[in-house]
Design an enzyme around this catalytic site. Structure first.
Site, PDB file in Angstrom:
ATOM      1  N   HIS A  18      40.777  42.676  54.112  1.00 12.80           N
ATOM      2  CA  HIS A  18      42.092  42.618  54.734  1.00 12.80           C
ATOM      3  C   HIS A  18      42.528  41.547  56.111  1.00 12.80           C
ATOM      4  O   HIS A  18      43.242  40.877  55.598  1.00 12.80           O
ATOM      5  CB  HIS A  18      42.228  43.965  54.560  1.00 12.80           C
ATOM      6  CG  HIS A  18      42.004  44.815  53.657  1.00 12.80           C
ATOM      7  ND1 HIS A  18      41.998  46.483  53.644  1.00 12.80           N
ATOM      8  CD2 HIS A  18      41.800  44.610  52.676  1.00 12.80           C
ATOM      9  CE1 HIS A  18      41.739  46.698  52.403  1.00 12.80           C
ATOM     10  NE2 HIS A  18      41.800  46.304  51.962  1.00 12.80           N
ATOM     11  N   HIS A  41      41.942  43.744  40.911  1.00 14.81           N
ATOM     12  CA  HIS A  41      41.242  45.405  40.852  1.00 14.81           C
ATOM     13  C   HIS A  41      41.878  46.004  42.129  1.00 14.81           C
ATOM     14  O   HIS A  41      41.950  45.588  43.210  1.00 14.81           O
ATOM     15  CB  HIS A  41      39.821  45.451  40.981  1.00 14.81           C
ATOM     16  CG  HIS A  41      39.245  44.735  40.482  1.00 14.81           C
ATOM     17  ND1 HIS A  41      39.076  42.962  39.884  1.00 14.81           N
ATOM     18  CD2 HIS A  41      38.201  45.865  39.550  1.00 14.81           C
ATOM     19  CE1 HIS A  41      38.681  43.435  38.312  1.00 14.81           C
ATOM     20  NE2 HIS A  41      38.027  44.656  38.206  1.00 14.81           N
ATOM     21  N   SER A  96      44.994  46.687  49.937  1.00 14.51           N
ATOM     22  CA  SER A  96      45.294  45.480  50.106  1.00 14.51           C
ATOM     23  C   SER A  96      47.098  44.997  49.567  1.00 14.51           C
ATOM     24  O   SER A  96      47.391  44.830  49.641  1.00 14.51           O
ATOM     25  CB  SER A  96      44.120  44.456  49.216  1.00 14.51           C
ATOM     26  OG  SER A  96      44.074  44.883  48.272  1.00 14.51           O
ATOM     27  N   GLU A 114      44.867  47.554  38.144  1.00 18.68           N
ATOM     28  CA  GLU A 114      44.416  48.764  38.109  1.00 18.68           C
ATOM     29  C   GLU A 114      43.365  49.664  36.918  1.00 18.68           C
ATOM     30  O   GLU A 114      44.755  49.911  35.714  1.00 18.68           O
ATOM     31  CB  GLU A 114      45.140  49.561  39.228  1.00 18.68           C
ATOM     32  CG  GLU A 114      44.154  51.063  39.399  1.00 18.68           C
ATOM     33  CD  GLU A 114      42.795  51.290  39.376  1.00 18.68           C
ATOM     34  OE1 GLU A 114      42.561  50.057  40.635  1.00 18.68           O
ATOM     35  OE2 GLU A 114      42.030  51.865  39.351  1.00 18.68           O
ATOM     36  N   ASP A 139      42.450  46.199  32.320  1.00 19.27           N
ATOM     37  CA  ASP A 139      41.800  45.276  32.552  1.00 19.27           C
ATOM     38  C   ASP A 139      41.199  44.173  33.646  1.00 19.27           C
ATOM     39  O   ASP A 139      41.976  43.664  32.884  1.00 19.27           O
ATOM     40  CB  ASP A 139      40.738  45.317  31.839  1.00 19.27           C
ATOM     41  CG  ASP A 139      38.988  44.612  32.013  1.00 19.27           C
ATOM     42  OD1 ASP A 139      39.335  43.996  33.020  1.00 19.27           O
ATOM     43  OD2 ASP A 139      38.381  44.632  31.413  1.00 19.27           O
ATOM     44  N   GLY A 140      41.493  44.454  35.124  1.00 22.26           N
ATOM     45  CA  GLY A 140      41.495  42.795  35.729  1.00 22.26           C
ATOM     46  C   GLY A 140      41.452  42.388  35.095  1.00 22.26           C
ATOM     47  O   GLY A 140      42.460  40.984  35.089  1.00 22.26           O
ATOM     48  N   ASP A 160      38.648  41.813  43.519  1.00 23.19           N
ATOM     49  CA  ASP A 160      37.944  43.476  44.660  1.00 23.19           C
ATOM     50  C   ASP A 160      37.025  44.190  43.169  1.00 23.19           C
ATOM     51  O   ASP A 160      37.716  45.342  43.915  1.00 23.19           O
ATOM     52  CB  ASP A 160      38.893  43.988  45.240  1.00 23.19           C
ATOM     53  CG  ASP A 160      37.770  44.108  46.459  1.00 23.19           C
ATOM     54  OD1 ASP A 160      36.878  44.130  46.334  1.00 23.19           O
ATOM     55  OD2 ASP A 160      38.954  44.950  47.042  1.00 23.19           O
TER      56      ASP A 160
HETATM   57  C1  LIG Z   1      37.091  48.022  45.432  1.00 23.54           C
HETATM   58  S1  LIG Z   1      38.720  48.965  44.885  1.00 23.54           S
HETATM   59  C2  LIG Z   1      40.003  48.272  45.366  1.00 23.54           C
HETATM   60  C3  LIG Z   1      40.481  48.188  46.563  1.00 23.54           C
HETATM   61  C4  LIG Z   1      41.175  47.150  46.682  1.00 23.54           C
HETATM   62  N1  LIG Z   1      41.326  45.968  46.541  1.00 23.54           N
HETATM   63  C5  LIG Z   1      41.657  47.088  48.433  1.00 23.54           C
HETATM   64  O1  LIG Z   1      41.337  46.602  49.344  1.00 23.54           O
HETATM   65  O2  LIG Z   1      42.578  48.532  48.637  1.00 23.54           O
HETATM   66  C6  LIG Z   1      38.177  48.677  43.149  1.00 23.54           C
HETATM   67  C7  LIG Z   1      39.475  49.185  42.262  1.00 23.54           C
HETATM   68  O3  LIG Z   1      38.350  48.752  40.949  1.00 23.54           O
HETATM   69  C8  LIG Z   1      39.309  49.364  39.587  1.00 23.54           C
HETATM   70  N2  LIG Z   1      38.747  49.340  38.637  1.00 23.54           N
HETATM   71  C9  LIG Z   1      37.341  49.196  37.996  1.00 23.54           C
HETATM   72  N3  LIG Z   1      37.145  48.092  37.075  1.00 23.54           N
HETATM   73  C10 LIG Z   1      38.181  47.240  36.766  1.00 23.54           C
HETATM   74  C11 LIG Z   1      38.441  46.797  35.896  1.00 23.54           C
HETATM   75  N4  LIG Z   1      38.447  46.191  34.549  1.00 23.54           N
HETATM   76  N5  LIG Z   1      40.241  45.995  36.107  1.00 23.54           N
HETATM   77  C12 LIG Z   1      40.694  46.971  36.390  1.00 23.54           C
HETATM   78  N6  LIG Z   1      40.343  47.867  37.230  1.00 23.54           N
HETATM   79  C13 LIG Z   1      39.357  48.243  38.011  1.00 23.54           C
HETATM   80  C14 LIG Z   1      38.340  50.696  40.490  1.00 23.54           C
HETATM   81  O4  LIG Z   1      39.182  51.926  40.159  1.00 23.54           O
HETATM   82  C15 LIG Z   1      38.899  50.442  41.831  1.00 23.54           C
HETATM   83  O5  LIG Z   1      40.478  51.386  42.162  1.00 23.54           O
END
Ligand SMILES: C[S@@+](CC[C@H](N)C(=O)[O-])C[C@H]1O[C@@H](n2cnc3c(N)ncnc32)[C@H](O)[C@@H]1O
Length: 280
Positions: A18, A41, A96, A114, A139-140, A160
């Site tokens: 961050h 993500h 983030s 997300e 899917d990101g 992320d």
């Molecule tokens: C590490 S966390 C993100 C934290 C965030 N970036 C932060 O710093 O506040 C990862 C997130 O990715 C989501 N996730 C998992 N696979 C994903 C995908 N293929 N596409 C998008 N989101 C995904 C999870 O549900 C989770 O909320």
């Protein structure tokens, strides 16, 4: 899928990630022209550390709000304090997407992706009312293609993933960086990765360096010996097309951050060039 960021929020990796994110967005704001911030993500955005695990105790709880010399740490401390005041909760923690939303100017945009419906819905509520901000459930890695290149021709893509299936996410991150650069060669890309085993990281970095022909930095902060197989030893960020002087500034603030977080004094930091800038 079991991953919930609420269990890890505020850990030392979040703090590393961050502070870096705010530094990157600050660099983008040196020019008036608007940019796109794309996060693949995103998580739910708003967290409350009273409900979080002990991981925050080894991270944000050790971060000093007042005794920072470097401007990047001071800036992060100020954003955190503002957010807590705004929420009326000294244990509130901005993920983030909320930190990034707070940095946007009227000419800037953000797209947050997300996968989980509950998390995406919570994020929608957390960023509601902010013009230029869109939340997409999906899917990101896939959505990245539809968002790049941005019409603004300036931007930061932040990747992320949870690394639940560790090997697979490393591969997908490599592919996503390549795809982002293929579509938007001059865009900044930042991708977080866990440091659990030194040999795995070295092999991944070597593979990446062979396939990326844009300047790439690796910024790392670790609190435990890099190859102890206990848990998360360190936090890494790849930064492709880094802004001017980012590496030099990281050499200043990263050790300062490590000194605060590293209670066991077993850690370290490193900022190095994985791939050099191609000849002009
Ligand atoms: C590490 S966390 C993100 C934290 C965030 N970036 C932060 O710093 O506040 C990862 C997130 O990715 C989501 N996730 C998992 N696979 C994903 C995908 N293929 N596409 C998008 N989101 C995904 C999870 O549900 C989770 O909320």
């Amino acid at each position: 899928m079991k991953y919930r960021h609420s269990f890890h929020v505020g850990n030392f990796a979040d703090v590393h990630k961050h502070v870096t994110l705010i530094a990157l967005l600050t660099a983008l704001k040196r020019k008036d022209k608007g940019f796109l911030y794309l996060e693949t993500h995103s998580g739910r955005g708003a967290y409350d550390l009273s409900q979080a695990s002990a991981e925050a105790e080894g991270g944000i709880a050790r971060f000093s709000a007042t005794e920072n010399n470097s401007e990047e740490l001071q800036q992060y401390a100020a954003r955190l304090a503002d957010y807590r005041i705004q929420q009326g909760n000294p244990r509130a923690y901005p993920g983030s997407p909320l930190l990034a939303t707070g940095e946007l100017r009227p000419q800037d945009r953000a797209v947050f992706v997300e996968l989980l419906a509950t998390e995406a819905r919570a994020l929608e509520l957390a960023v509601a009312g902010n013009p230029g901000v869109r939340v997409e459930q999906g899917d990101g890695f896939d959505r990245l293609r539809g968002c790049l290149p941005p019409p603004e021709r300036r931007g930061l893509t932040f990747i992320d993933p949870p690394y639940e299936e560790t090997g697979k996410d490393f591969e997908r991150v490599t592919a996503a960086i390549r795809e982002a650069l293929r579509r938007f060669r001059t865009g900044i890309v930042a991708a977080w990765y866990p440091i659990k085993d030194e040999r795995d990281i070295a092999a991944w970095h070597a593979g990446l360096a062979r396939t990326i022909d844009s300047e790439t930095l690796a910024s790392e902060l670790w609190l435990y010996p890099r190859d102890s197989r206990v848990a998360l030893n360190g936090s890494g960020l790849l930064i492709v097309n880094p802004p001017y002087l980012l590496a030099e500034r990281m050499q200043v603030w990263l050790p300062e951050l490590q000194a605060q977080l590293d209670a066991g004094q077993a850690g370290g930091t490193s900022v190095r060039t994985l791939a050099p800038a191609p000849p002009a």
